[in-house]
Design a protein around this motif. Structure first.
Motif, PDB file in Angstrom:
ATOM      1  N   ASP A 202       0.862  -1.191   0.000  1.00 22.01           N
ATOM      2  CA  ASP A 202       0.000   0.000   0.000  1.00 22.01           C
ATOM      3  C   ASP A 202       0.895   1.237   0.000  1.00 22.01           C
ATOM      4  O   ASP A 202       1.469   1.592   1.029  1.00 22.01           O
TER       5      ASP A 202
ATOM      6  N   ILE B  91       1.858   5.091  -0.035  1.00 21.24           N
ATOM      7  CA  ILE B  91       1.378   6.429   0.318  1.00 21.24           C
ATOM      8  C   ILE B  91       2.304   7.413  -0.367  1.00 21.24           C
ATOM      9  O   ILE B  91       3.459   7.562   0.011  1.00 21.24           O
ATOM     10  N   ASP B  92       1.814   8.074  -1.396  1.00 17.82           N
ATOM     11  CA  ASP B  92       2.661   8.902  -2.248  1.00 17.82           C
ATOM     12  C   ASP B  92       2.691  10.337  -1.742  1.00 17.82           C
ATOM     13  O   ASP B  92       1.728  11.091  -1.890  1.00 17.82           O
ATOM     14  N   LEU B  93       3.811  10.703  -1.132  1.00 18.48           N
ATOM     15  CA  LEU B  93       4.050  12.072  -0.678  1.00 18.48           C
ATOM     16  C   LEU B  93       5.176  12.692  -1.512  1.00 18.48           C
ATOM     17  O   LEU B  93       5.964  13.496  -1.021  1.00 18.48           O
TER      18      LEU B  93
ATOM     19  N   ASP C  88      -4.730  17.022  -3.877  1.00 20.75           N
ATOM     20  CA  ASP C  88      -5.538  15.802  -3.882  1.00 20.75           C
ATOM     21  C   ASP C  88      -7.038  16.090  -3.782  1.00 20.75           C
ATOM     22  O   ASP C  88      -7.840  15.159  -3.706  1.00 20.75           O
ATOM     23  N   ARG C  89      -7.420  17.353  -3.782  1.00 26.09           N
ATOM     24  CA  ARG C  89      -8.833  17.716  -3.733  1.00 26.09           C
ATOM     25  C   ARG C  89      -9.226  18.477  -4.999  1.00 26.09           C
ATOM     26  O   ARG C  89      -8.380  19.112  -5.637  1.00 26.09           O
TER      27      ARG C  89
ATOM     28  N   ARG D 150      -2.423  19.610   8.014  1.00 23.03           N
ATOM     29  CA  ARG D 150      -1.611  18.499   7.519  1.00 23.03           C
ATOM     30  C   ARG D 150      -0.149  18.662   7.934  1.00 23.03           C
ATOM     31  O   ARG D 150       0.512  17.682   8.312  1.00 23.03           O
TER      32      ARG D 150
ATOM     33  N   GLN E 194      -2.020  14.150   0.971  1.00 21.07           N
ATOM     34  CA  GLN E 194      -2.927  13.086   1.380  1.00 21.07           C
ATOM     35  C   GLN E 194      -3.766  13.596   2.547  1.00 21.07           C
ATOM     36  O   GLN E 194      -3.371  14.536   3.243  1.00 21.07           O
ATOM     37  N   GLU E 195      -4.905  12.970   2.749  1.00 17.99           N
ATOM     38  CA  GLU E 195      -5.749  13.348   3.880  1.00 17.99           C
ATOM     39  C   GLU E 195      -5.045  13.017   5.197  1.00 17.99           C
ATOM     40  O   GLU E 195      -4.117  12.207   5.234  1.00 17.99           O
TER      41      GLU E 195
ATOM     42  N   ARG F 199      -4.272   9.403   6.256  1.00 23.14           N
ATOM     43  CA  ARG F 199      -3.178   8.784   5.505  1.00 23.14           C
ATOM     44  C   ARG F 199      -1.824   9.354   5.929  1.00 23.14           C
ATOM     45  O   ARG F 199      -0.822   8.634   5.974  1.00 23.14           O
ATOM     46  N   LEU F 200      -1.796  10.642   6.250  1.00 23.35           N
ATOM     47  CA  LEU F 200      -0.552  11.235   6.730  1.00 23.35           C
ATOM     48  C   LEU F 200      -0.146  10.638   8.074  1.00 23.35           C
ATOM     49  O   LEU F 200       1.042  10.388   8.321  1.00 23.35           O
TER      50      LEU F 200
END
Length: 396
Positions: free
Chosen positions: A33, A35-37, A43-44, A302, A371-372, A375-376
């Motif tokens: 999985d 998580i692309d940072l 992302d919105r 965030r 990311q939301e 997810r962060l």
């Protein structure tokens, strides 16, 4: 040399970004999985008002003709009104604004419009990759201005050789900064304009992140400095501030001769931005002037999730005042590329090594807040586990 690949093309882009894309794909194929940072893409979506404006515009038959390369008069008027509202800067829509298909479009082409092969241009190190790539395309010689933590990531203008300053056609800077997430003061911009006047130098300022500032910070436009419009242009983008990255809409404003030069070049390359997208841009600017609801609060939350979470794990990073990025000094014992690769392979979290932005970026990574919050938090938890497993609990 490949038969159908120019030397110019071989000099474009960072091999690090290519490597990161390959590593990310390898990790995904393992079923991790991810998580692309990494890439700073919002992302919105844009607001409902902006979406509705575009929806209505695409139903109008007239928008399907060729637009003008300089941008519609209505969009340029909206930009001028917004600059007056936001920065108290007066712009002439007819001569001091050009509409662009994203700020990268303008940044990529500006050197072609105002320099000749062999000229010298000053660009920041670390800096957004298109800054250097645009010079390759134009056949221009770069002078990389180091931006270092001990100087607040501002250039020390006195350290630039006088001959370089006299030869250079322009200096390009970016505050709030990608990747450095730092903000420049009015006094610095005043020094920069004085420096430009002294050496007959154009200042190119990239202001893509002005609406992503935190803790009461309000980044200024360089054009607020007296006399700046005589020696400076400024780029601004609808991508980050208004969640319109896929729409490809931006603008450059300021020094009329430079605006005209970029317009002329662009008129030979494309026919401008789709009119429906410009109508959406007008709606975004009008909504901002009426409501002033910036995306800054979202990215501040965030930022705090990541900074506070990593601090609890022992990785202390100063809180940035702006942008959608965190520029983090890495723990001892790693290079930027090593730690980025290992974090990805061991945790599935994508970050960008600092040297992707220039030699001065070694020793840092860039984390994008795209990311939301949930997810962060997961990303922070994974990185914390990585630090514990490697016995790296404190930053450099």
């Amino acid at each position: 040399m490949e038969k159908y690949k120019s030397k110019r093309l071989s000099s474009l882009g960072s091999a690090i970004f290519s490597d990161m894309a390959q590593w990310k794909e390898e990790v995904r194929r393992r079923g991790v999985d991810v998580i692309d940072l990494g890439i700073g893409s919002p992302d919105r979506p844009p607001s409902e008002r902006v979406i509705k404006a575009m929806e209505q515009a695409v139903r109008q038959p007239h928008v399907y003709g060729y637009p003008t390369s300089e941008g519609s008069p209505a969009f340029r008027a909206a930009v001028a009104k917004w600059y007056q509202h936001r920065f108290s800067v007066t712009l002439d829509p007819a001569n001091e604004i050009v509409t662009l298909m994203g700020s990268q479009d303008g940044l990529a082409h500006l050197a072609m419009a105002i320099t000749d092969p062999g000229d010298v241009v000053m660009v920041p190190d670390p800096g957004y990759p298109i800054y250097g790539a645009s010079l390759v395309l134009a056949g221009v010689t770069p002078y990389f201005v180091p931006l270092r933590e001990e100087n607040g990531y501002l250039p020390n203008l006195a350290d630039i050789p006088e001959q370089t300053a006299r030869e250079a056609k322009f200096i390009l800077l970016n505050y709030p900064s990608n990747p450095l997430s730092t903000v420049a003061s009015k006094s610095f911009f005043e020094q920069l304009i004085a420096y430009a006047n002294k050496y007959d130098l154009l200042v190119v300022h990239d202001l893509a992140y002005s609406e992503m500032a935190f803790d009461g910070c309000r980044p200024m436009s360089i054009l607020e400095v007296a006399g700046a419009k005589d020696v400076a242009v400024e780029f601004h983008s609808m991508s980050k501030s208004f969640n319109m990255a896929g729409c490809r809409l931006a603008f450059m404003v300021g020094q009329p001769e430079v605006v005209k030069a970029l317009r002329v070049l662009k008129s030979n390359i494309d026919y401008g931005v789709f009119l429906a997208v410009q109508e959406a841009g007008i709606a975004a600017l009008e909504e901002d002037m009426e409501q002033g609801q910036s995306v800054a609060a979202l990215y501040q939350r965030r930022r705090d999730v990541v900074i506070d979470g990593l601090a609890a794990a022992g990785w202390i990073i100063p809180k940035p005042k702006a942008t959608m990025f965190i520029w983090a000094c890495i723990p001892h014992g790693w290079t930027s590329r090593q730690i980025s690769r290992e974090i990805l392979y061991e945790t599935g979290v994508v970050v960008i090594p600092g040297d992707a932005f220039g030699e001065e970026g070694e020793g840092y990574i860039r984390i994008a807040l795209v990311q939301e919050e949930e997810r962060l938090r997961e990303a922070v938890s994974r990185i914390a586990g990585f630090l514990r497993s490697h016995g790296k609990s404190t930053s450099a």
